[in-house]
Design a protein around this motif. Sequence first.
Motif, PDB file in Angstrom:
ATOM      1  N   UNK A 203       0.851  -1.190   0.000  1.00  0.00           N
ATOM      2  CA  UNK A 203       0.000   0.000   0.000  1.00  0.00           C
ATOM      3  C   UNK A 203       0.890   1.244   0.000  1.00  0.00           C
ATOM      4  N   UNK A 204       0.603   2.179  -0.882  1.00  0.00           N
ATOM      5  CA  UNK A 204       1.290   3.476  -0.841  1.00  0.00           C
ATOM      6  C   UNK A 204       0.673   4.307   0.281  1.00  0.00           C
ATOM      7  N   UNK A 205       1.505   4.845   1.151  1.00  0.00           N
ATOM      8  CA  UNK A 205       0.995   5.614   2.290  1.00  0.00           C
ATOM      9  C   UNK A 205       1.666   6.982   2.317  1.00  0.00           C
ATOM     10  N   UNK A 206       0.848   8.017   2.407  1.00  0.00           N
ATOM     11  CA  UNK A 206       1.326   9.401   2.508  1.00  0.00           C
ATOM     12  C   UNK A 206       0.684  10.029   3.738  1.00  0.00           C
ATOM     13  N   UNK A 207       1.464  10.749   4.511  1.00  0.00           N
ATOM     14  CA  UNK A 207       0.968  11.392   5.720  1.00  0.00           C
ATOM     15  C   UNK A 207       1.161  12.897   5.600  1.00  0.00           C
ATOM     16  N   UNK A 208       0.068  13.648   5.690  1.00  0.00           N
ATOM     17  CA  UNK A 208       0.135  15.106   5.654  1.00  0.00           C
ATOM     18  C   UNK A 208       0.103  15.639   7.080  1.00  0.00           C
ATOM     19  N   UNK A 209       1.038  16.539   7.397  1.00  0.00           N
ATOM     20  CA  UNK A 209       1.065  17.131   8.730  1.00  0.00           C
ATOM     21  C   UNK A 209       0.256  18.422   8.749  1.00  0.00           C
ATOM     22  N   UNK A 210       0.238  19.075   9.911  1.00  0.00           N
ATOM     23  CA  UNK A 210      -0.598  20.266  10.069  1.00  0.00           C
ATOM     24  C   UNK A 210      -0.157  21.404   9.150  1.00  0.00           C
ATOM     25  N   UNK A 211       1.141  21.562   8.970  1.00  0.00           N
ATOM     26  CA  UNK A 211       1.608  22.637   8.097  1.00  0.00           C
ATOM     27  C   UNK A 211       1.123  22.437   6.667  1.00  0.00           C
ATOM     28  N   UNK A 212       1.209  21.194   6.190  1.00  0.00           N
ATOM     29  CA  UNK A 212       0.771  20.930   4.821  1.00  0.00           C
ATOM     30  C   UNK A 212      -0.741  21.115   4.703  1.00  0.00           C
ATOM     31  N   UNK A 213      -1.494  20.686   5.704  1.00  0.00           N
ATOM     32  CA  UNK A 213      -2.943  20.862   5.649  1.00  0.00           C
ATOM     33  C   UNK A 213      -3.319  22.342   5.706  1.00  0.00           C
ATOM     34  N   UNK A 214      -2.549  23.115   6.446  1.00  0.00           N
ATOM     35  CA  UNK A 214      -2.804  24.560   6.483  1.00  0.00           C
ATOM     36  C   UNK A 214      -2.555  25.173   5.107  1.00  0.00           C
ATOM     37  N   UNK A 215      -1.513  24.723   4.442  1.00  0.00           N
ATOM     38  CA  UNK A 215      -1.237  25.218   3.089  1.00  0.00           C
ATOM     39  C   UNK A 215      -2.391  24.896   2.141  1.00  0.00           C
ATOM     40  N   UNK A 216      -3.018  23.752   2.348  1.00  0.00           N
ATOM     41  CA  UNK A 216      -4.131  23.339   1.502  1.00  0.00           C
ATOM     42  C   UNK A 216      -5.443  24.015   1.889  1.00  0.00           C
ATOM     43  N   UNK A 217      -5.455  24.721   3.013  1.00  0.00           N
ATOM     44  CA  UNK A 217      -6.649  25.448   3.431  1.00  0.00           C
ATOM     45  C   UNK A 217      -7.652  24.633   4.205  1.00  0.00           C
TER      46      UNK A 217
END
Length: 489
Positions: A203-217
């Motif tokens: 399984x390909x797994x990617x984890x987004x942290x708070x900074x990245x989620x903030x960038x995405x709005x």
Amino acid sequence: MTELRSVEFAGVDLEALAGAEGRVAVLIPAEGTLSPGARRLNRLTKGAVARAVESEGWSGLKPGEVLTLAWPAGMAAEAVDLVKLERRPTRAEARKAGAALAVAAGKSALCVLAENTRFPEELALGLVLRGYAFTARKSAPAETPAGATVQCKTPEEAAEAYADRRAVAEGVFFTRDLVSEPTNVLGTVEFANRLEALRELGVEVEVLDEDRMAELGMGALLGVGMGSAMPSKLVIMRWKGGEGAPLALIGKGVVFDTGGISLKPAQGMEDMTMDMGGAGVVSGVMKTLALRQAKANVVGLVGLVENMPSDRAQRPGDIVTSMKGDTIEVINTDAEGRLVLADVMWHAQAAEGPAAMVDLATLTGACIIALGHENAAVFSNDDGFAGDFLKSAASEGEGAWRLPLGQAYDDQLKSQKADMKNVGGRPAGSITAAQFLQRFVKDGMPWIHLDIAGVAQVSKDTELSPKGATGWGVMALDRLVRDRFESKE
């Protein structure tokens, strides 16, 4: 992870019955006709089997139930279990019989004389699923149930069929383990770590942290986790076993829900460790698909947060901006799951381009008032898609019931200050929650919302699980993938 009981399939060996240890089970139809295996057991027990099937105790049993002969003379076994089951049972009946044997056997070794009975692999699935016990946080070492041997006419075929069913069982166990864990063990970081381990299965797994989620709005999701010391995370799991646009599965992963500033009552709050049940189901499905090498493209996305009161916490009256750009007036901070799902659903559509989308959440107490603990609530904008899911759920024995959507319910979400409120009042609470989510579904996107508040964790035993986490949804969604999204080549 909790270990599954090992199951082997072998040809019928009547000579070995006298010396078999643990328990020996035999399948007998309602009318009491004895198979060759049952006749051999009857001789060994000096007619006890025949007397048992002529008794009132036997006649009162329902299909799939068990009558036990303890410490039979002439045998090494501690018990002989007589299972009422027709030669050609349904899959559900075979599973029920296996589950009844799991309860009767406990941790003991088990030999099952399935002989010519249909679906021995489904009997084995029921045996394994009902034998689950969450013991990871007990001080005593875990005791895995002893192995089971199923004697049947075509053991090679049964073993091949069971390998597929075992993958489903492992997904269910993974979900049950996640839902059962306390939050001081399974916080957002540990949850993400366990999902990253699925890489070992392809399984390909990617984890987004708070900074990245903030960038995405993702202001709606991040607002929920503001009060917690735990970092919020978005985990994306991609299983690429087929071609074309994927099915997207989205799970609410609130690892603990105090209600935030809109604090819940103390009584029962300990159960809010299961408020990540939707994320748990998505995780279990992804594990199952990888284990059985499903010929389908499926992406699972889970938003992991903790909803806590603190000096940093989101307040009633706050207005947040979602990734979509819509503004949301937070009337009740305890209606947080829909805020998490809104941003995850929008990201799934924007980044993954799915062919269809299913979200799961322990979302509303109103769902439990409406449907109890027997059925999950199903909402959808696509009759065909909803029908396919309901058929899949029914075929796997997982209760689901469709509830309506409509403009009048949506109107309850109107806000004077923002584009919408996060709650619509007490009337039709599970429906207005679904209406809120539908606002984050793009035009033309087939979508299903599953409110699993009543079925993710239960206070009494069910047919295929002990009380506690059920793993509801893993089997139904795996079946949906098989029947609608998997390549048939």
